[in-house]
Write a protein that holds these residues in place. Structure first.
Motif, PDB file in Angstrom:
ATOM      1  N   ILE A  77      27.681  35.543  32.572  1.00 20.12           N
ATOM      2  CA  ILE A  77      27.371  36.402  31.377  1.00 20.12           C
ATOM      3  C   ILE A  77      28.211  37.747  31.432  1.00 20.12           C
ATOM      4  CG2 ILE A  77      25.658  37.840  32.727  1.00 20.12           C
ATOM      5  CD1 ILE A  77      24.204  37.612  29.670  1.00 20.12           C
ATOM      6  N   LEU A  78      28.942  38.178  32.665  1.00 18.45           N
ATOM      7  CA  LEU A  78      29.651  39.301  32.929  1.00 18.45           C
ATOM      8  C   LEU A  78      31.025  39.033  32.929  1.00 18.45           C
ATOM      9  CD1 LEU A  78      27.568  40.784  35.878  1.00 18.45           C
ATOM     10  CD2 LEU A  78      27.222  41.369  33.712  1.00 18.45           C
ATOM     11  N   MET A  79      31.392  37.869  32.819  1.00 12.61           N
ATOM     12  CA  MET A  79      32.773  37.378  33.003  1.00 12.61           C
ATOM     13  C   MET A  79      33.412  37.610  31.765  1.00 12.61           C
ATOM     14  SD  MET A  79      34.198  33.274  33.732  1.00 12.61           S
ATOM     15  CE  MET A  79      33.167  33.350  35.195  1.00 12.61           C
ATOM     16  N   LEU A  80      34.675  38.090  31.977  1.00  6.52           N
ATOM     17  CA  LEU A  80      35.568  38.437  30.632  1.00  6.52           C
ATOM     18  C   LEU A  80      36.477  36.827  30.122  1.00  6.52           C
ATOM     19  CD1 LEU A  80      37.241  41.786  31.410  1.00  6.52           C
ATOM     20  CD2 LEU A  80      35.234  41.367  30.015  1.00  6.52           C
ATOM     21  N   HIS A  81      36.038  36.528  29.247  1.00  2.98           N
ATOM     22  CA  HIS A  81      36.520  35.121  28.839  1.00  2.98           C
ATOM     23  C   HIS A  81      38.019  35.313  28.306  1.00  2.98           C
ATOM     24  CE1 HIS A  81      32.635  33.312  29.206  1.00  2.98           C
ATOM     25  NE2 HIS A  81      32.124  34.439  28.689  1.00  2.98           N
ATOM     26  N   GLU A  82      39.102  34.895  29.478  1.00  3.29           N
ATOM     27  CA  GLU A  82      40.564  34.959  29.307  1.00  3.29           C
ATOM     28  C   GLU A  82      41.125  33.995  30.324  1.00  3.29           C
ATOM     29  OE1 GLU A  82      41.121  39.214  29.987  1.00  3.29           O
ATOM     30  OE2 GLU A  82      40.757  38.883  32.068  1.00  3.29           O
ATOM     31  N   PRO A  83      42.367  33.528  29.789  1.00  2.00           N
ATOM     32  CA  PRO A  83      42.749  32.755  30.991  1.00  2.00           C
ATOM     33  C   PRO A  83      43.005  33.390  32.374  1.00  2.00           C
ATOM     34  CG  PRO A  83      44.299  32.996  29.019  1.00  2.00           C
ATOM     35  CD  PRO A  83      43.238  34.099  29.015  1.00  2.00           C
ATOM     36  N   SER A  84      42.516  32.365  33.557  1.00  2.00           N
ATOM     37  CA  SER A  84      42.554  32.828  34.731  1.00  2.00           C
ATOM     38  C   SER A  84      43.423  32.400  35.639  1.00  2.00           C
ATOM     39  CB  SER A  84      41.104  32.709  35.306  1.00  2.00           C
ATOM     40  OG  SER A  84      40.972  31.174  35.328  1.00  2.00           O
ATOM     41  N   ALA A  85      44.254  31.310  35.336  1.00  2.00           N
ATOM     42  CA  ALA A  85      45.102  30.616  36.365  1.00  2.00           C
ATOM     43  C   ALA A  85      46.679  31.239  36.128  1.00  2.00           C
ATOM     44  CB  ALA A  85      44.881  29.239  36.309  1.00  2.00           C
ATOM     45  N   PHE A  86      47.074  31.576  37.183  1.00  2.00           N
ATOM     46  CA  PHE A  86      48.743  31.919  36.962  1.00  2.00           C
ATOM     47  C   PHE A  86      49.636  31.173  38.041  1.00  2.00           C
ATOM     48  CE2 PHE A  86      45.742  35.244  35.403  1.00  2.00           C
ATOM     49  CZ  PHE A  86      46.520  35.755  34.205  1.00  2.00           C
ATOM     50  N   GLU A  87      50.615  30.888  37.755  1.00  2.00           N
ATOM     51  CA  GLU A  87      51.593  30.261  38.298  1.00  2.00           C
ATOM     52  C   GLU A  87      52.590  31.101  38.993  1.00  2.00           C
ATOM     53  OE1 GLU A  87      54.726  26.415  38.283  1.00  2.00           O
ATOM     54  OE2 GLU A  87      54.014  27.574  36.344  1.00  2.00           O
ATOM     55  N   ASP A  88      52.878  31.181  40.139  1.00  2.00           N
ATOM     56  CA  ASP A  88      53.858  32.065  40.595  1.00  2.00           C
ATOM     57  C   ASP A  88      55.420  31.901  40.264  1.00  2.00           C
ATOM     58  OD1 ASP A  88      52.093  33.463  42.432  1.00  2.00           O
ATOM     59  OD2 ASP A  88      52.511  32.200  44.005  1.00  2.00           O
ATOM     60  N   VAL A  89      55.662  32.792  39.526  1.00  2.00           N
ATOM     61  CA  VAL A  89      57.262  32.724  39.093  1.00  2.00           C
ATOM     62  C   VAL A  89      58.345  33.445  39.971  1.00  2.00           C
ATOM     63  CG1 VAL A  89      56.572  32.109  36.847  1.00  2.00           C
ATOM     64  CG2 VAL A  89      57.049  34.419  37.360  1.00  2.00           C
ATOM     65  N   TYR A  90      57.747  34.464  40.642  1.00  2.00           N
ATOM     66  CA  TYR A  90      58.610  35.441  41.743  1.00  2.00           C
ATOM     67  C   TYR A  90      57.329  35.919  42.674  1.00  2.00           C
ATOM     68  CZ  TYR A  90      61.307  39.104  43.646  1.00  2.00           C
ATOM     69  OH  TYR A  90      61.935  39.843  44.639  1.00  2.00           O
ATOM     70  N   VAL A  91      58.052  35.715  44.051  1.00  2.00           N
ATOM     71  CA  VAL A  91      56.974  36.359  45.064  1.00  2.00           C
ATOM     72  C   VAL A  91      57.883  37.205  45.898  1.00  2.00           C
ATOM     73  CG1 VAL A  91      55.202  35.809  46.884  1.00  2.00           C
ATOM     74  CG2 VAL A  91      55.361  34.510  44.854  1.00  2.00           C
ATOM     75  N   SER A  92      57.602  38.550  46.263  1.00  2.03           N
ATOM     76  CA  SER A  92      58.361  39.442  47.283  1.00  2.03           C
ATOM     77  C   SER A  92      57.375  39.533  48.373  1.00  2.03           C
ATOM     78  CB  SER A  92      58.592  40.704  46.459  1.00  2.03           C
ATOM     79  OG  SER A  92      59.194  41.321  47.439  1.00  2.03           O
ATOM     80  N   GLY A  93      58.290  39.525  49.769  1.00  2.00           N
ATOM     81  CA  GLY A  93      57.739  39.865  50.815  1.00  2.00           C
ATOM     82  C   GLY A  93      57.149  38.502  51.842  1.00  2.00           C
ATOM     83  N   GLN A  94      57.395  37.380  51.235  1.00  2.00           N
ATOM     84  CA  GLN A  94      57.066  36.161  52.029  1.00  2.00           C
ATOM     85  C   GLN A  94      58.181  35.737  52.768  1.00  2.00           C
ATOM     86  OE1 GLN A  94      55.404  33.505  49.304  1.00  2.00           O
ATOM     87  NE2 GLN A  94      53.419  34.022  49.590  1.00  2.00           N
ATOM     88  N   GLU A  95      58.123  35.295  53.979  1.00  2.00           N
ATOM     89  CA  GLU A  95      59.105  34.652  54.582  1.00  2.00           C
ATOM     90  C   GLU A  95      59.498  33.143  54.152  1.00  2.00           C
ATOM     91  OE1 GLU A  95      58.560  34.563  58.868  1.00  2.00           O
ATOM     92  OE2 GLU A  95      57.383  36.342  58.839  1.00  2.00           O
TER      93      GLU A  95
END
Length: 96
Positions: A77-95
């Motif tokens: 009931i407290l959840m904002l109904h919006e998309p929740s899954a996001f695909e990484d397209v760029y990640v910084s700081g990972q080896e």
């Protein structure tokens, strides 16, 4: 893949929400493909919370949601109904 579920939580419910959020993260953590999770609160709008988790892929996340449905139910009931899954397209700081 990054999952962000946002919630609008009245101040009077924040302590109970924190407990339920921790329970959800523990439930998700037990699922295959889980990498890490956190519960965060907005510094600018204290009623706005986010349950953030990282997954090996969208399929893992979607199956984990089905497994965590009962733990998540009291907070829906407290959840904002919006998309929740996001695909990484760029990640910084990972080896590499």
């Amino acid at each position: 893949m990054l999952a962000v579920i946002r919630y609008s939580v009245p101040e009077a419910q924040s302590q109970e929400f924190l407990k339920q959020g921790q329970n959800i993260i523990e439930t998700l953590q037990a699922q295959p493909g889980f990498l890490r999770g956190r519960l965060a609160r907005s510094v600018d709008e204290p009623n706005l919370w986010a349950l953030v988790s990282e997954w090996e892929g969208a399929g893992y996340y979607r199956r984990a949601l089905a497994a965590a449905k009962m733990a998540m139910y009291p907070m829906m009931i407290l959840m904002l109904h919006e998309p929740s899954a996001f695909e990484d397209v760029y990640v910084s700081g990972q080896e590499e």
